[in-house]
Design a protein around this motif. Sequence first.
Motif, mmCIF file in Angstrom:
data_model
loop_
_atom_site.group_PDB
_atom_site.id
_atom_site.type_symbol
_atom_site.label_atom_id
_atom_site.label_comp_id
_atom_site.label_asym_id
_atom_site.label_seq_id
_atom_site.Cartn_x
_atom_site.Cartn_y
_atom_site.Cartn_z
ATOM 1 N N HIS A 20 3.411 20.388 10.990
ATOM 2 C CA HIS A 20 3.845 18.989 10.832
ATOM 3 C C HIS A 20 4.211 18.719 9.383
ATOM 4 O O HIS A 20 3.716 19.396 8.475
ATOM 5 N N ILE A 21 5.089 17.743 9.172
ATOM 6 C CA ILE A 21 5.322 17.285 7.806
ATOM 7 C C ILE A 21 4.087 16.528 7.325
ATOM 8 O O ILE A 21 3.377 15.910 8.124
ATOM 9 N N GLU A 22 3.836 16.561 6.008
ATOM 10 C CA GLU A 22 2.604 15.973 5.481
ATOM 11 C C GLU A 22 2.537 14.464 5.661
ATOM 12 O O GLU A 22 1.473 13.903 5.869
ATOM 13 N N GLN A 23 3.671 13.782 5.547
ATOM 14 C CA GLN A 23 3.740 12.311 5.593
ATOM 15 C C GLN A 23 2.922 11.682 4.467
ATOM 16 O O GLN A 23 2.444 10.552 4.594
ATOM 17 N N GLY A 41 -4.280 12.649 6.666
ATOM 18 C CA GLY A 41 -4.546 11.215 6.559
ATOM 19 C C GLY A 41 -4.078 10.442 7.780
ATOM 20 O O GLY A 41 -4.466 9.290 7.970
ATOM 21 N N ALA A 42 -3.221 11.045 8.562
ATOM 22 C CA ALA A 42 -2.676 10.352 9.724
ATOM 23 C C ALA A 42 -3.228 10.971 11.001
ATOM 24 O O ALA A 42 -3.759 12.083 10.985
ATOM 25 N N GLY A 43 -3.116 10.248 12.103
ATOM 26 C CA GLY A 43 -3.522 10.781 13.393
ATOM 27 C C GLY A 43 -2.449 11.697 13.965
ATOM 28 O O GLY A 43 -1.275 11.520 13.686
ATOM 29 N N HIS A 44 -2.860 12.707 14.715
ATOM 30 C CA HIS A 44 -1.933 13.652 15.345
ATOM 31 C C HIS A 44 -2.494 14.064 16.696
ATOM 32 O O HIS A 44 -3.690 13.890 16.966
ATOM 33 N N GLY A 68 6.600 11.562 -0.076
ATOM 34 C CA GLY A 68 5.532 11.153 0.835
ATOM 35 C C GLY A 68 6.007 10.253 1.958
ATOM 36 O O GLY A 68 5.223 9.660 2.687
ATOM 37 N N ILE A 69 7.321 10.174 2.133
ATOM 38 C CA ILE A 69 7.903 9.175 3.034
ATOM 39 C C ILE A 69 7.941 9.662 4.476
ATOM 40 O O ILE A 69 8.334 10.792 4.758
ATOM 41 N N SER A 70 7.542 8.785 5.397
ATOM 42 C CA SER A 70 7.686 9.070 6.814
ATOM 43 C C SER A 70 7.870 7.764 7.551
ATOM 44 O O SER A 70 7.852 6.697 6.944
ATOM 45 N N HIS A 71 8.083 7.860 8.870
ATOM 46 C CA HIS A 71 8.327 6.651 9.676
ATOM 47 C C HIS A 71 9.454 5.833 9.068
ATOM 48 O O HIS A 71 9.376 4.607 8.986
ATOM 49 N N ASN A 72 10.501 6.511 8.691
ATOM 50 C CA ASN A 72 11.547 5.921 7.862
ATOM 51 C C ASN A 72 12.724 6.890 7.891
ATOM 52 O O ASN A 72 12.518 8.102 7.863
ATOM 53 N N PRO A 73 13.961 6.398 7.958
ATOM 54 C CA PRO A 73 15.101 7.333 7.957
ATOM 55 C C PRO A 73 15.173 8.209 6.708
ATOM 56 O O PRO A 73 15.840 9.244 6.718
ATOM 57 N N THR A 86 -2.388 8.603 4.342
ATOM 58 C CA THR A 86 -2.025 9.836 3.659
ATOM 59 C C THR A 86 -1.823 9.671 2.161
ATOM 60 O O THR A 86 -1.635 10.656 1.465
ATOM 61 N N THR A 87 -1.841 8.448 1.655
ATOM 62 C CA THR A 87 -1.586 8.225 0.231
ATOM 63 C C THR A 87 -2.900 8.094 -0.513
ATOM 64 O O THR A 87 -3.647 7.132 -0.284
ATOM 65 N N PRO A 88 -3.202 9.034 -1.408
ATOM 66 C CA PRO A 88 -4.439 8.939 -2.176
ATOM 67 C C PRO A 88 -4.487 7.651 -2.987
ATOM 68 O O PRO A 88 -3.461 7.100 -3.379
ATOM 69 N N MET A 89 -5.697 7.162 -3.252
ATOM 70 C CA MET A 89 -5.875 5.889 -3.982
ATOM 71 C C MET A 89 -5.189 5.939 -5.335
ATOM 72 O O MET A 89 -4.625 4.953 -5.788
ATOM 73 N N THR A 90 -5.237 7.118 -5.985
ATOM 74 C CA THR A 90 -4.697 7.219 -7.338
ATOM 75 C C THR A 90 -3.174 7.347 -7.366
ATOM 76 O O THR A 90 -2.575 7.351 -8.440
ATOM 77 N N MET A 91 -2.543 7.449 -6.175
ATOM 78 C CA MET A 91 -1.089 7.568 -6.142
ATOM 79 C C MET A 91 -0.444 6.300 -5.570
ATOM 80 O O MET A 91 0.675 6.343 -5.070
#
Lengths: 412, 412
Positions: free
Chosen positions: A189-192, A354-357, A378-383, B228-233
């Motif tokens: 999976h992509i990290e998201q 960090g996300a559910g899978h 870090g972008i996901s759920h987005n084009p 998925t986004t760490p607090m520090t980021m």
Amino acid sequence: MTVVSINGARLLGRIGALGAIGRDEAGRLTRLAATDADRLGRDAFVSWAQHAGLEVQIDCIGNLFAIWSNGQERAPLMIGSHIDTVIDAGTLDGCYGVLAGLEIVQTLKERGAVPDRPIVVAAFTNEEGVRFAPDMMGSAVFAGSYPLEAALASRDSEGVTLGSELRRIGYAGNEPLGLLKPCAYIELHIEQGPILEREGVEIGAVDSLQGISWQRIIIGGEANHAGTTPMTMRHDAGHAAARVIEFLNRLAVGSSPHLVATVGSLSLAPNAINVVPGEATFTVDMRSPDLSVLAEAEKRLAAFLQDMRDRDGFSIAETQLARTQPVRFEEGMVRLIERVAQARGMSVRRMTSGAGHDAQMLAAIAPTAMIFVPSAGGISHNPREHTAGIQLVAGANVLLDMVSEMISAPLE
Amino acid sequence: MTVVSINGARLLGRIGALGAIGRDEAGRLTRLAATDADRLGRDAFVSWAQHAGLEVQIDCIGNLFAIWSNGQERAPLMIGSHIDTVIDAGTLDGCYGVLAGLEIVQTLKERGAVPDRPIVVAAFTNEEGVRFAPDMMGSAVFAGSYPLEAALASRDSEGVTLGSELRRIGYAGNEPLGLLKPCAYIELHIEQGPILEREGVEIGAVDSLQGISWQRIIIGGEANHAGTTPMTMRHDAGHAAARVIEFLNRLAVGSSPHLVATVGSLSLAPNAINVVPGEATFTVDMRSPDLSVLAEAEKRLAAFLQDMRDRDGFSIAETQLARTQPVRFEEGMVRLIERVAQARGMSVRRMTSGAGHDAQMLAAIAPTAMIFVPSAGGISHNPREHTAGIQLVAGANVLLDMVSEMISAPLE
């Protein structure tokens, strides 16, 4: 010994082709569970799987299983993810893992590999939970942690049931649940999230998945005139909410890297410039891969709110909206990911999801692990969801090596 | 020497009668400026004034002046407030001061007093600023601090102008502005705050009126996945807004009793439970009776926001929505209020006005002071707005004594 690799062009081509299915006139991609667009996406996957010589089974919650039985009767190795999307989605979330699974099977077949067990590529129904709640529905039903009837009876915002929609699109399968009992499950999976990209690491060996605690909190204070009410005579629900937000931030930063906490939504009443807020409604999203950290965070938040009732005179209502336990993946499989990635000269680091899978659900019934590749920004759920082709191929090759080792069919 | 008092039953009766004008089927009271309901309220006041033998003049912004000229040519003493209301209002805000003024004049006449100057009871147009902005419009135009043409041309939400509406309801007067130059202005009003009631004090001798600073602030951060986004980021705009709210609270509490600060409205975007807020929009309402305290508070807020830009990487846009200077009332008049209240055996304390009033505008052209009576629960702009009859009468008697002394017509 030649290092075998997947057919990168074929994988990226299929990701593009699937990503073209379900576009509206403005080019937005949406394949919500059991819509016509979802049907077309399913049709494409089924077609590619059948052309690759796999048998496709559909269970009664519409989960798709492309099976390379290979004449074996043993518990299969399962590779999976999902192909439904959110609204205005990117092309990689879920689809990458399913198509990579198919690519791994085709590569193994083309190389004449002889696995010692069947390999199944799974595309689970309704992972996103946008049209029908909850999310990870197909894998949860498959794993026996969500009742089939309830899932089939779940209704979208128009009152239409998932069951009727699966029948309508021709994916209400006959196969009973649980016919396939996997010996292990791997999800690519992509990290998201931003970690791999930020650290310049190519592969994530995912050893756990965060438990999630969702609450809605309503703080009741007293609406008052902003000009005539002295500061010491106020019960400002907005200020109280601000204190909770700061508390959660300190709690999570102090716990780093084991806790994230977010107040994502917040509204005040009466929400007027010259009125001290009498009520604040907000949500709390807390996650940790560590059971005790998450439970402790919930306790400390509850204590903070109780103190606000006792000392400051606010009324506070807390409602739990969701709660999932953290999941620890299979240590042996995680070490295998690290090993095969390093053997290919790639950088790899352990991390949590960090996300559910769907892997979260499968971990209850089979040894499970996930492999992450970086998400740009870090972008996901987005084009704008994006991972470089070379990274997508690298991740699929790690998956290939892992599968090869697990099915005792070393490639050369 | 008999202590002369007003006719309490007549005052309270008229407050009730005016409070019955403009009720809808559900019993809600609304007399927005220049509506038909406002016309009926105006008609009632004019009728009572004329029956009391006063001449009524109407200026070109619709301000009503009931004049007891008494044959004198000197600058008049003016008593005033407003009779327009907010939506779903109480019966006392503004109306109490106007009807008390009329009651004072009738009491003086009935007692055979001979004032050394005219006395005018004024009801200013559109004090509330609900239908036409800004508020205190009639008194601002009267005092020369807002242009007549702009006021007449102001439009309500349907695009109708105040000027056309005043003509429609028959209150577009002919008297030019500023024909009446008051030698002093007194406004009796309910406190609309909790202090007098909380302290058990009967009369407020109001020595100042708070300056108001209104801003809208938009904090731009970065929306991100809450799991998925760490607090520090993160650049959590909601957390940033929370820090501003806490900063303002500390600033105001530390300045007590000279500063109040309120974030009354706030919204987040995208406002989803599992998304770190990328944007926060909120309003800031700061008030102080002290010029330098208000200016210093604005500077410290600006510095706090600049620090947030420099150190934390947020983008921040600040827009000033309104700014009025603090007003100091006439010290001699305030001391007179204290003296006559004490002479009647009432408890009295100095205080500032947290809300805007017509007195704020009149103070620019004449020595001005206000008298407050307690508001039950500090409530106003609400049908639950309430002050005990005995307290309303007490306030009117303080006004009577004050007027008596100022017009050199001691009563006995």
